[in-house]
Design an enzyme around this catalytic site. Structure first.
Site, PDB file in Angstrom:
ATOM      1  N   GLY A  29       0.787  -1.196   0.081  1.00  0.00           N
ATOM      2  CA  GLY A  29      -0.041   0.062  -0.045  1.00  0.00           C
ATOM      3  C   GLY A  29       0.775   1.157  -0.064  1.00  0.00           C
ATOM      4  N   PHE A  60       1.650   3.234   2.550  1.00  0.00           N
ATOM      5  CA  PHE A  60       2.810   3.362   3.521  1.00  0.00           C
ATOM      6  C   PHE A  60       3.221   1.980   3.989  1.00  0.00           C
ATOM      7  CE2 PHE A  60      -0.207   7.025   4.449  1.00  0.00           C
ATOM      8  CZ  PHE A  60       0.482   8.092   4.033  1.00  0.00           C
ATOM      9  N   VAL A 105       2.179  -5.790   3.043  1.00  0.00           N
ATOM     10  CA  VAL A 105       1.419  -6.751   3.639  1.00  0.00           C
ATOM     11  C   VAL A 105       1.790  -8.136   3.509  1.00  0.00           C
ATOM     12  CG1 VAL A 105      -1.068  -7.772   4.168  1.00  0.00           C
ATOM     13  CG2 VAL A 105      -0.735  -5.469   3.779  1.00  0.00           C
ATOM     14  N   LYS A 130       0.485  -6.721   8.290  1.00  0.00           N
ATOM     15  CA  LYS A 130       0.543  -5.092   7.837  1.00  0.00           C
ATOM     16  C   LYS A 130       2.019  -4.510   8.349  1.00  0.00           C
ATOM     17  CE  LYS A 130      -1.421  -0.947   6.382  1.00  0.00           C
ATOM     18  NZ  LYS A 130      -2.734  -0.539   5.756  1.00  0.00           N
ATOM     19  N   ASP A 168     -13.518   4.312   0.215  1.00  0.00           N
ATOM     20  CA  ASP A 168     -12.621   3.739  -0.717  1.00  0.00           C
ATOM     21  C   ASP A 168     -13.238   2.532  -1.568  1.00  0.00           C
ATOM     22  OD1 ASP A 168     -10.719   3.857  -2.958  1.00  0.00           O
ATOM     23  OD2 ASP A 168      -9.160   2.737  -1.343  1.00  0.00           O
TER      24      ASP A 168
END
Length: 191
Positions: free
Chosen positions: A35, A37, A40, A53, A150
């Site tokens: 992602g 930041f 995973v 994560k 989202d």
């Protein structure tokens, strides 16, 4: 390299345990995704499969927005799971080492709705079932003042795809999610 956690992370109290090494609790496997930041990974502990994560502390120390996003995501996931556990991954724990923060959550096995649609149209019964589950999950989240912000086919996992009568939709990626104080609170930021 030991990096002090940002004050905002400590103040938010989202970390459940500080550990020397995450490998003392979990066996880390392959990367499942990446992602804005974090990364995973698949992981196991005592026969249980989880998603791990990983957010680098040095990156959090340099980026206040990343800290805020992590705190919001963990808070939103915890509240969302209590609202709609069948359709949201559970956060089992949040760990912190000297180098990173680890959010340990259910590993959702299945495929993205986007991938299913690439193969071809869904049957009417499967579509009806998945849409009903999505609307039910969103309504439950909104009753608990969680807004995903989202929702798209890439963030909707479908489990038990082989049996349309049992297929189950799970909302993932709460990176943009927000927890608000009530229905009248205006949300700002990325939507």
């Amino acid at each position: 390299m030991r990096v002090p956690p940002p004050a905002a992370l400590t103040e938010a109290k989202i970390v459940d345990h500080k550990v020397e090494e995450v490998s003392s609790r979990y066996t880390v496997g392959e990367m499942l995704g990446e992602g804005r930041f974090s990364q995973v990974y698949a992981a196991t502990r005592g026969g249980r499969s989880v998603a791990l994560k990983v957010v680098d502390l040095s990156m959090l120390s340099e980026d206040e927005e990343a800290v805020e996003a992590l705190v919001q995501e963990v808070s939103a996931l915890r509240r969302a799971y209590s609202a709609s556990g069948r359709h949201v991954p559970r956060v089992h724990e949040v760990l912190q080492t000297a180098e990173a923060v680890y959010v340990v959550m259910d590993q959702v096995k299945g495929c993205e709705l986007f991938e299913m649609l690439d193969v071809g149209p869904l049957s009417e019964s499967s579509s009806r079932r998945l849409i009903a589950q999505l609307l039910s999950a969103l309504a439950a989240l909104h009753r608990h003042n969680v807004v995903h912000r989202d929702v798209k086919p890439e963030n909707l996992m479908v489990c038990d795809v082989d049996d349309p009568s049992k297929c189950r939709l799970v909302m993932i990626d709460f990176g943009y999610a927000a927890v608000c104080n009530g229905p009248s609170e205006a949300l700002e930021g990325l939507a």
